[in-house]
Structures are given as structure tokens and as C-alpha cells.
Design a protein around this motif. Sequence first.
Motif, PDB file in Angstrom:
ATOM      1  N   PHE A   1       2.147  17.710   2.075  1.00 16.90           N
ATOM      2  CA  PHE A   1       3.550  18.118   1.312  1.00 16.90           C
ATOM      3  C   PHE A   1       4.664  17.277   1.116  1.00 16.90           C
ATOM      4  N   TRP A   2       4.685  16.449   2.429  1.00 15.03           N
ATOM      5  CA  TRP A   2       5.743  15.499   2.522  1.00 15.03           C
ATOM      6  C   TRP A   2       5.294  14.407   1.830  1.00 15.03           C
ATOM      7  N   LEU A   3       3.980  13.859   1.647  1.00 18.97           N
ATOM      8  CA  LEU A   3       3.771  12.570   1.294  1.00 18.97           C
ATOM      9  C   LEU A   3       3.528  12.873  -0.435  1.00 18.97           C
ATOM     10  N   PHE A   4       3.066  13.718  -0.879  1.00 16.08           N
ATOM     11  CA  PHE A   4       2.852  14.074  -2.185  1.00 16.08           C
ATOM     12  C   PHE A   4       3.745  15.300  -2.817  1.00 16.08           C
ATOM     13  N   PRO A   5       5.044  15.223  -2.900  1.00 12.07           N
ATOM     14  CA  PRO A   5       5.793  16.161  -3.228  1.00 12.07           C
ATOM     15  C   PRO A   5       5.841  16.898  -4.436  1.00 12.07           C
ATOM     16  N   HIS A   6       5.237  15.977  -5.302  1.00 15.29           N
ATOM     17  CA  HIS A   6       5.611  16.325  -6.774  1.00 15.29           C
ATOM     18  C   HIS A   6       4.358  16.306  -7.542  1.00 15.29           C
ATOM     19  N   GLU A   7       3.131  16.675  -7.031  1.00 16.52           N
ATOM     20  CA  GLU A   7       1.827  16.530  -7.737  1.00 16.52           C
ATOM     21  C   GLU A   7       1.529  17.767  -8.574  1.00 16.52           C
ATOM     22  N   GLY A   8       2.196  18.923  -8.692  1.00 15.98           N
ATOM     23  CA  GLY A   8       1.800  19.774  -9.699  1.00 15.98           C
ATOM     24  C   GLY A   8       1.380  20.944  -8.812  1.00 15.98           C
TER      25      GLY A   8
ATOM     26  N   TYR B   1      -6.512  13.429  -1.431  1.00 16.94           N
ATOM     27  CA  TYR B   1      -6.155  12.070  -2.005  1.00 16.94           C
ATOM     28  C   TYR B   1      -6.698  11.980  -3.385  1.00 16.94           C
ATOM     29  N   VAL B   2      -7.651  12.541  -3.756  1.00 21.01           N
ATOM     30  CA  VAL B   2      -8.504  12.634  -5.082  1.00 21.01           C
ATOM     31  C   VAL B   2      -7.521  13.656  -5.982  1.00 21.01           C
ATOM     32  N   GLN B   3      -7.208  14.637  -5.273  1.00 21.33           N
ATOM     33  CA  GLN B   3      -6.066  15.556  -6.147  1.00 21.33           C
ATOM     34  C   GLN B   3      -4.814  14.805  -6.533  1.00 21.33           C
TER      35      GLN B   3
END
Length: 264
Positions: free
Chosen positions: A83-90, A142-144
Amino acid sequence: MFLITSIFSPLPPSLFIKTMCVVNVVTMANLGYSEIKGKHLKYSKFWNFNSDKSSNNKEIKLSAKTGMLFLYTPSFLAGLASFWLFPHEGFRFMLLTSALTVHFFKRIVEVLFIHKYSSGMVLDSAIVISLSYLISTAAMIYVQSEGLGEPTIDLKFLGMILFLLGISGNFYHHNLLSKMRRNGEKEYKIPTSGLFDKVVCPHYLFEILGFWGIFFIAQTLYAFCYAIGVTFYLMGRSYATRAWYLSKFEDFPKHVKSIFPYIF
């Protein structure tokens, strides 16, 4: 063929991820087959009853609770970190990471407050299982995060329903197993409540449903391969569990199947 390809996001360009898809299925299918053949990972009832204690003096053994926490905590932390590493992935990414994080959080809660233990765990098995969970969880996330595009047919809401059904049914039957032991009892008994009168491992059945729910949320090839791998492994594990009950209890009901009611 069109229907099949329509439910997947485009394949990731990474050769590593494509290779891991194949490795997941082959490895977990092999583990499931090994369970059927009697070669078990060293934890739970199979290690407690079937191991050669005299040959295991040099193995590092953990208490069951410590071992189980070691299995699940790294993957839970990986889910939180995403949630912190990828905060804007949809929205789909948020659903997937939430499902994975909740899955491992539930397991930790069960370890701390639900499960009752009668055996331990060998450290080398704990390391193998923990790494498997962690790598698979990180790879799915990661894939997502790669932004591969949306599949033609959107199954994420069906996935949410399947995931919630799976995690609820798994928790319910774990709780039933726990309630069978009272006042410090450690011996195994034949479970009868819930779906235990139909299959010996309904908690595995619902775990399979949960991971197919995760695939429908993700709709990536990696999540699909992992769901297949989990299915193969838990089918093997449930077959071994039924064989174990048949060997330990003369009155075990023969009509009770391994994992799929009336079928297997």
C-alpha cells in the motif's frame, strides 16, 4: 479460446514472471503428489505421528505457534508494504493487495487465538513454506502493479464474493476444529460439524475458493497459475489427511471424501 483470453490481462513482458508461473504450478503439483505418496512437509499431524524421531535429532524444531507465525507474518507485512510502495495503482490493485493482506492477517489471528496445537514444526519446512508464500504474494502484487491493462471480461466483483466466501468458510471450519479440543486436550478426533460430514478437509476446500477469488480479482496469468497450484497441493494434502484418518480411526466414515463432496 476467445472466452479464455478475455478473462486475462495481457501477459507481462517479464520472462522471470512467465517462468515463475510455470514453476508455481509444477512445484505445487509435485508437492501435492508427494503428499499422496506419503512424503510430507514436516509439520502438523503427519510429522507428529509419521516421523522417525530417532533420525531427526539434529533438526531444529519450532513450537507449532512460532512456526505458523513464521509462515504467515512476512507475507502479511509484504501486503501491508504494498500500500505504501504502490499507492496509486487503481481499484483492482487495491482489491488484490487488500485480499492478500486480509488472508494472511486472518491466518495470524487464527494462530494466536483460534488454533490448538499438538505438534511442532521443523525449521527447514517452515523456511520453505514461508518463502513460498512470500515470493508468491510479492509476485502477484508486482504483476498487478505493472499496469498491463484491463481484461475484456471483468470478474473482480465475482472474485470479491468468492474470496469472502472462501475466507469465511475457512475460518468457520478452523474454529470448529479448535472447539473439538477442550481443557488442554491434544489428541485428534474425527470432526463431524459443518461440512466435515461430507469431506475431511472443508477448510482446504474454502481456501481453494479463496484463492480462485483472488485470481478473479487479479485476472493475471500468475494469479491463475497460483490458484491451480494451490488446488493441486491441497487436493494432495486432503487425500493424505483422509488416508491418515482411515489409518488411525477404525470408525472413520468411508463416505466422507477428501475435499470435494461426493467426488474426491
